[in-house]
Design an enzyme around this catalytic site. Structure first.
Site, PDB file in Angstrom:
ATOM      1  N   HIS A 131       0.857  -1.176   0.000  1.00 48.98           N
ATOM      2  CA  HIS A 131       0.000   0.000   0.000  1.00 48.98           C
ATOM      3  C   HIS A 131       0.899   1.234   0.000  1.00 48.98           C
ATOM      4  CE1 HIS A 131      -2.868   2.961   1.618  1.00 48.98           C
ATOM      5  NE2 HIS A 131      -3.848   2.126   1.321  1.00 48.98           N
ATOM      6  N   ASP A 208       2.932  -4.164   8.186  1.00 41.81           N
ATOM      7  CA  ASP A 208       1.654  -3.476   8.014  1.00 41.81           C
ATOM      8  C   ASP A 208       0.565  -4.525   8.184  1.00 41.81           C
ATOM      9  OD1 ASP A 208      -0.722  -2.519   6.985  1.00 41.81           O
ATOM     10  OD2 ASP A 208       0.130  -1.715   5.142  1.00 41.81           O
ATOM     11  N   GLN A 211      -4.550  -5.400   7.051  1.00 37.66           N
ATOM     12  CA  GLN A 211      -5.442  -6.405   6.466  1.00 37.66           C
ATOM     13  C   GLN A 211      -5.285  -7.773   7.126  1.00 37.66           C
ATOM     14  OE1 GLN A 211      -7.681  -5.574   4.160  1.00 37.66           O
ATOM     15  NE2 GLN A 211      -6.945  -3.490   3.863  1.00 37.66           N
ATOM     16  N   LYS A 234     -10.615  -1.341  10.264  1.00 37.39           N
ATOM     17  CA  LYS A 234     -10.591  -2.575   9.469  1.00 37.39           C
ATOM     18  C   LYS A 234     -10.762  -3.809  10.362  1.00 37.39           C
ATOM     19  CE  LYS A 234      -7.519  -0.415   6.066  1.00 37.39           C
ATOM     20  NZ  LYS A 234      -8.427  -0.193   4.940  1.00 37.39           N
ATOM     21  N   CYS A 372      -4.651   2.042  -3.904  1.00 37.95           N
ATOM     22  CA  CYS A 372      -3.462   2.626  -3.265  1.00 37.95           C
ATOM     23  C   CYS A 372      -2.272   1.672  -3.367  1.00 37.95           C
ATOM     24  CB  CYS A 372      -3.730   2.976  -1.811  1.00 37.95           C
ATOM     25  SG  CYS A 372      -4.884   4.351  -1.607  1.00 37.95           S
TER      26      CYS A 372
END
Length: 414
Positions: A131, A208, A211, A234, A372
C-alpha cells in the site's frame, strides 16, 4: 470447503449479521451486498454503543484528572490498551502505542526509529505489493538521509518472491517493511520466513497488519516482528484509531514523534524531559472513545468462534474463484497459494470503474481502481482491478449475487 458448508454454519453467520445494523439496509432499492471490507469493515452494535455510552455518561479527559469521570475515562482507556496487548500477544501494555491508524504507525516508525538508525547508503526493503502508506514514508526518509528504497519482487501469481528477497539481503539492509496481507490481492506474506532472513542479517522488521488482524489470529511474539501496525476501522472498530506495537527496547530507544501535552515528564524553558512508554508517543488529547470502541470490537471478536469465521471466509473466496471460472471472461488478479478473502479481478473488455458502477446499481458494494497500490498494478500490467473484499459476515448467497451482477454487467458492457 463449499460442499461442507453446513446449515449450522449458515445459522451462525446469519445470527452474527444481526449484530451489524449497516448490513440490514437497502441501496438503490436492493438489499445491500457489502463487499468492500478491505476499505473498512462495518461495526457491530456493541461497538457503536460503547462509543455512545462513553460520550453520554463519561466524556472526560484521561490522566491527570482530579475527579470521578476522569478516573473512569482513564480506567476504560488504559483497559482498552490491555485488551489490545492481550489480543496480539504483546508482552506489556507499554508496547501498545495509540495512533490514528496504520498509516500514522508507519510514519511514526519512519520519523523516529528511521531517522535515528537509517543513514546514507543504507537500504530499506519493501515489497512490490505494498500500500502507498508503506512506501511513501520510507521514500521520504530515504530522500532526507540519502538511503535507498529497494522493492522486493512479486511473482505473477501475487506471491512474494522469497528467493529474490534472499538475494537482496546484505549488511546495508537495515529495515524490511511488508504487509501481512496485500490489500489489493489478498496474498498472505510469509512473515516467519521474512523474519528469519532478517535476523540473520540483523535487520529490523516492520509489518503493516491493516489487512491481517481481521482475518486471523496475530501473535507478535510468535512472529518475532519488531513493529506491527494496524487500524481499528478494518477490525470492526471506529475510524481514526490505530495501534502501533513495538518491542520495548526499540520504543525506549526512539525519540518522541510529536511534542505537546502528555508526552512530557517535566517541561521548562531550560529543557524538557520526556514521559515513559507509551505516553512519549501520544502527544495531546487522544481518541478516548476510539480506544474504547476498539476494545469493544476485540471483545466482540473474542466472543465468536474464529475457526468458524476463518472457515466462512475460506468458503467465500473458494466459491468466488470457482464461479469466476464457470462464468468465464474474468481474469483473477492474485492467485497466491495462501490468500485472504480478497477477490480481485478484471472483466474482459470492461473498465473496472464501469463494472463497479453497474454493480452499485444492483446494491453490490465493491472497490475499483489501483487500491493505493499503483506500483503493484504497474508490475502486473493492469490499470487497476475490481476488488470484492469479504468478511466473515458475508454469505455464499452474496457471492451468488455478485456473479449475477457480473452477468448483467457483461450484457451491458460487452
Amino acid at each position: 470447503m463449499i460442499d461442507a458448508y453446513s446449515a449450522e454454519t449458515r445459522r451462525y453467520i446469519d445470527n452474527i449479521r444481526q449484530d451489524f445494523p449497516a448490513l440490514q439496509q437497502q441501496v438503490h432499492g436492493k438489499p445491500l451486498v457489502y463487499l468492500d471490507n478491505g476499505a473498512t469493515t462495518h461495526k457491530p452494535n456493541v461497538v457503536i454503543e460503547a462509543e455512545a455510552t462513553f460520550y453520554r455518561t463519561v466524556n472526560s479527559n484521561v490522566h491527570r484528572g482530579a475527579h470521578y469521570l476522569s478516573d473512569v475515562a482513564t480506567e476504560q482507556f488504559e483497559g482498552a490498551r490491555k485488551v489490545v496487548q492481550e489480543f496480539i500477544g504483546a508482552l506489556k501494555p507499554e508496547e501498545i502505542v495509540w495512533t490514528r491508524g496504520t498509516t500514522e504507525g508507519i510514519n511514526l516508525v519512519a520519523s523516529t526509529w528511521g531517522r535515528k538508525h537509517i543513514g546514507k547508503g543504507d537500504r530499506i526493503l519493501v515489497s512490490e505489493m505494498e500500500h502507498h502508506s508503506n512506501i511513501v514514508p520510507w521514500q521520504m526518509l530515504c530522500a532526507q538521509v540519502g538511503a535507498e528504497l529497494i522493492p522486493i519482487p512479486v511473482k505473477d501469481n501475487g506471491e512474494l518472491d522469497l528467493n529474490a528477497l534472499a538475494e537482496l539481503m546484505e549488511p546495508r539492509v537495515k529495515l524490511i517493511s511488508v504487509a501481512h496481507v496485500s490489500n489489493a490481492l489478498g496474498s498472505v506474506n510469509p512473515i516467519p520466513d521474512i523474519v528469519r532472513m532478517a535476523r540473520i542479517n540483523e535487520s529490523v522488521v516492520m509489518v503493516d497488519g491493516a489487512q491481517g488482524v481481521s482475518h486471523f489470529d496475530v501473535d507478535v511474539l510468535q512472529l518475532d516482528v519488531d513493529f506491527y501496525a494496524f487500524s481499528s476501522h478494518k477490525l470492526f472498530g471506529p475510524t481514526g484509531m490505530g495501534v502501533l506495537y513495538g518491542k520495548e527496547e526499540l520504543l525506549n530507544d526512539m525519540p518522541p514523534y510529536q511534542g505537546g501535552g502528555e508526552m512530557i515528564e517535566h517541561c521548562s524553558f531550560a529543557g524538557t524531559t520526556y514521559n515513559q512508554l507509551p505516553y512519549k508517543f501520544e502527544a495531546g488529547t487522544p481518541n478516548i472513545a476510539g480506544a474504547i470502541g476498539l476494545a469493544a470490537a476485540i471483545n466482540y471478536l473474542n466472543g465468536l468462534d474464529r475457526k468458524v469465521l476463518a472457515a466462512q471466509e475460506e468458503a467465500l473466496i473458494q466459491k468466488a474463484h470457482a464461479m469466476a471460472l464457470e462464468l468465464g471472461g474474468i481474469r483473477i488478479i492474485g492467485e497466491a497459494a495462501k490468500k485472504a478473502s480478497v477477490f480481485s479481478f478484471l472483466l474482459d473488455g470492461a473498465h473496472p470503474a464501469d463494472v463497479g458502477t453497474l454493480l452499485d446499481q444492483q446494491g453490490i458494494a465493491v472497490r475499483t481502481g489501483h487500491h493505493c497500490a499503483m506500483p503493484l498494478m504497474e508490475r502486473l500490467g493492469v490499470p487497476g482491478t475490481v476488488r470484492a473484499s469479504m468478511a466473515f459476515y458475508n454469505t455464499l448467497d452474496e457471492v451468488d449475487a455478485l456473479f449475477k451482477g457480473l452477468e448483467k454487467a457483461k450484457m451491458f458492457l460487452l
